[in-house]
Design a protein around this motif. Sequence first.
Motif, mmCIF file in Angstrom:
data_model
loop_
_atom_site.group_PDB
_atom_site.id
_atom_site.type_symbol
_atom_site.label_atom_id
_atom_site.label_comp_id
_atom_site.label_asym_id
_atom_site.label_seq_id
_atom_site.Cartn_x
_atom_site.Cartn_y
_atom_site.Cartn_z
ATOM 1 N N SER A 13 0.913 -1.247 0.011
ATOM 2 C CA SER A 13 -0.122 0.006 0.015
ATOM 3 C C SER A 13 0.978 1.130 -0.099
ATOM 4 O O SER A 13 2.114 1.069 0.046
ATOM 5 N N ALA A 14 0.343 2.347 -0.085
ATOM 6 C CA ALA A 14 1.270 3.618 -0.190
ATOM 7 C C ALA A 14 1.861 3.467 1.487
ATOM 8 O O ALA A 14 2.810 4.165 1.525
ATOM 9 N N LEU A 15 1.252 3.012 2.287
ATOM 10 C CA LEU A 15 1.716 3.114 3.788
ATOM 11 C C LEU A 15 3.139 2.294 3.967
ATOM 12 O O LEU A 15 3.660 2.386 4.684
ATOM 13 N N ASP A 16 3.148 1.187 3.229
ATOM 14 C CA ASP A 16 4.319 0.278 2.921
ATOM 15 C C ASP A 16 5.378 0.518 1.871
ATOM 16 O O ASP A 16 6.337 -0.067 1.914
ATOM 17 N N ASP A 17 5.179 1.841 1.139
ATOM 18 C CA ASP A 17 6.178 2.206 0.218
ATOM 19 C C ASP A 17 7.293 3.032 1.024
ATOM 20 O O ASP A 17 6.989 4.216 1.248
ATOM 21 N N THR A 28 12.423 10.171 10.977
ATOM 22 C CA THR A 28 13.844 10.457 11.273
ATOM 23 C C THR A 28 14.960 9.306 10.914
ATOM 24 O O THR A 28 15.792 9.627 10.787
ATOM 25 N N ASP A 29 14.223 8.121 11.184
ATOM 26 C CA ASP A 29 15.338 7.048 10.937
ATOM 27 C C ASP A 29 15.100 6.111 9.714
ATOM 28 O O ASP A 29 13.970 6.154 9.245
ATOM 29 N N ALA A 30 15.957 5.297 9.426
ATOM 30 C CA ALA A 30 15.908 4.501 8.362
ATOM 31 C C ALA A 30 15.023 3.284 8.737
ATOM 32 O O ALA A 30 14.410 2.979 7.477
ATOM 33 N N GLY A 31 14.733 3.035 9.738
ATOM 34 C CA GLY A 31 13.872 1.902 9.950
ATOM 35 C C GLY A 31 12.460 2.284 10.148
ATOM 36 O O GLY A 31 11.460 1.643 10.472
ATOM 37 N N MET A 32 12.141 3.534 9.989
ATOM 38 C CA MET A 32 10.770 4.393 10.196
ATOM 39 C C MET A 32 9.998 4.098 11.245
ATOM 40 O O MET A 32 8.953 3.525 11.248
ATOM 41 N N LYS A 33 10.577 4.145 12.539
ATOM 42 C CA LYS A 33 10.297 3.954 13.611
ATOM 43 C C LYS A 33 9.686 5.114 14.362
ATOM 44 O O LYS A 33 8.998 5.296 15.094
ATOM 45 N N THR A 34 10.781 6.392 14.175
ATOM 46 C CA THR A 34 10.715 7.516 15.032
ATOM 47 C C THR A 34 10.198 8.633 13.757
ATOM 48 O O THR A 34 10.745 8.973 12.952
ATOM 49 N N MET A 35 8.992 9.146 13.843
ATOM 50 C CA MET A 35 8.132 10.170 13.247
ATOM 51 C C MET A 35 8.871 11.829 13.356
ATOM 52 O O MET A 35 9.429 11.921 14.519
ATOM 53 N N LYS A 36 8.889 12.389 12.439
ATOM 54 C CA LYS A 36 9.359 13.674 12.399
ATOM 55 C C LYS A 36 8.168 14.521 13.349
ATOM 56 O O LYS A 36 7.350 14.066 13.523
#
Length: 95
Positions: free
Chosen positions: A29-33, A42-50
């Motif tokens: 989905s767009a959320l998994d792209d 903020t991180d490559a693992g996409m765990k911490t949102m800006k």
Amino acid sequence: MNFKMLTMGAMALAMMTGSALAGSSTGTSALDDPAKMSPFFTDAGMKTMKSQADFKTSWMAMKPEEQKAVLKDCGDTTLNKSHSDFCTMAKMMGG
């Protein structure tokens, strides 16, 4: 003549079904792209949102059709569970 029509109908159905399945076979989905989602984290693992301000900047940089796709996917309850924080922010930005 009837056999020829049945065969043509079956082939047309097979082609339509095949193309429909090919479009949905990626399962993303767009959320998994990662290309669409990485600007919001903020991180490559996409765990911490800006922060909210940086999130808004990234949201406004998206094309309107991409924003609609994200909001549509946020409306899907199964996808929304794994991206609930992101979807909350996206809904605040875009509706």
